[in-house]
Design a protein around this motif. Structure first.
Motif, PDB file in Angstrom:
ATOM      1  N   TRP A  37       0.821  -1.211   0.000  1.00 48.67           N
ATOM      2  CA  TRP A  37       0.000   0.000   0.000  1.00 48.67           C
ATOM      3  C   TRP A  37       0.855   1.261   0.000  1.00 48.67           C
ATOM      4  CZ3 TRP A  37      -4.548   0.302  -1.817  1.00 48.67           C
ATOM      5  CH2 TRP A  37      -5.434  -0.764  -1.711  1.00 48.67           C
ATOM      6  N   ALA A  38       1.984   1.245   0.682  1.00 46.73           N
ATOM      7  CA  ALA A  38       2.890   2.398   0.657  1.00 46.73           C
ATOM      8  C   ALA A  38       3.426   2.608  -0.757  1.00 46.73           C
ATOM      9  CB  ALA A  38       4.039   2.198   1.643  1.00 46.73           C
ATOM     10  N   GLY A  39       3.760   1.519  -1.437  1.00 46.36           N
ATOM     11  CA  GLY A  39       4.240   1.607  -2.815  1.00 46.36           C
ATOM     12  C   GLY A  39       3.179   2.113  -3.772  1.00 46.36           C
ATOM     13  N   LYS A  41       0.737   4.152  -2.888  1.00 49.78           N
ATOM     14  CA  LYS A  41       0.604   5.573  -2.559  1.00 49.78           C
ATOM     15  C   LYS A  41       1.732   6.397  -3.177  1.00 49.78           C
ATOM     16  CE  LYS A  41       0.039   8.669   1.362  1.00 49.78           C
ATOM     17  NZ  LYS A  41      -0.023   8.773   2.824  1.00 49.78           N
ATOM     18  N   GLU A  42       2.963   5.844  -3.191  1.00 54.10           N
ATOM     19  CA  GLU A  42       4.123   6.540  -3.743  1.00 54.10           C
ATOM     20  C   GLU A  42       4.195   6.469  -5.264  1.00 54.10           C
ATOM     21  OE1 GLU A  42       7.366   4.537  -1.877  1.00 54.10           O
ATOM     22  OE2 GLU A  42       6.841   5.276   0.118  1.00 54.10           O
ATOM     23  N   GLY A  43       3.365   5.613  -5.880  1.00 52.79           N
ATOM     24  CA  GLY A  43       3.381   5.465  -7.332  1.00 52.79           C
ATOM     25  C   GLY A  43       4.346   4.417  -7.842  1.00 52.79           C
ATOM     26  N   ARG A  44       4.970   3.654  -6.938  1.00 51.60           N
ATOM     27  CA  ARG A  44       5.891   2.582  -7.363  1.00 51.60           C
ATOM     28  C   ARG A  44       5.138   1.367  -7.871  1.00 51.60           C
ATOM     29  NH1 ARG A  44       9.517   0.461  -3.205  1.00 51.60           N
ATOM     30  NH2 ARG A  44       7.811   0.875  -1.796  1.00 51.60           N
ATOM     31  N   TYR A  45       3.930   1.152  -7.358  1.00 52.52           N
ATOM     32  CA  TYR A  45       3.100   0.009  -7.739  1.00 52.52           C
ATOM     33  C   TYR A  45       1.830   0.514  -8.403  1.00 52.52           C
ATOM     34  CZ  TYR A  45       6.261  -2.323  -4.496  1.00 52.52           C
ATOM     35  OH  TYR A  45       7.378  -2.785  -3.860  1.00 52.52           O
ATOM     36  N   LYS A  47      -1.933   1.489  -9.584  1.00 55.88           N
ATOM     37  CA  LYS A  47      -3.079   2.058  -8.888  1.00 55.88           C
ATOM     38  C   LYS A  47      -4.176   1.002  -8.737  1.00 55.88           C
ATOM     39  CE  LYS A  47      -6.173   5.980  -9.227  1.00 55.88           C
ATOM     40  NZ  LYS A  47      -6.574   7.129 -10.029  1.00 55.88           N
TER      41      LYS A  47
END
Length: 75
Positions: A37-39, A41-45, A47
């Motif tokens: 979920w952090a990823g 939110k950061e756009g690494r993973y 949507k």
């Protein structure tokens, strides 16, 4: 290797696994739910897509692209 469909949607336990199931479900990307979920939110993973109030999914195509981009390791 875990087999995933060509198209469709995956839910979070299918992506990160679930050690509490019997037998434990292995994940496609071996990280914790909170790290996933952090990823997101950061756009690494990719949507998430909300299908309903309690149903969140990700497109299989997006997960495949993430796995190919990271070489099968978490991003």
């Amino acid at each position: 290797m875990i087999k995933i469909p060509e198209t469709g949607y995956l839910r979070l336990p299918q992506i990160v696994g679930n050690p509490k199931t019997e037998p434990p479900t292995p994940g496609l990307i071996p990280i914790s739910k909170s790290a996933w979920w952090a990823g997101v939110k950061e756009g690494r993973y990719p949507k998430a897509i909300k299908l309903g109030p309690r149903t969140t999914v990700w497109r299989v195509e997006d997960i495949r692209a993430l796995i190919e981009k990271t070489g099968g390791e978490n991003g």
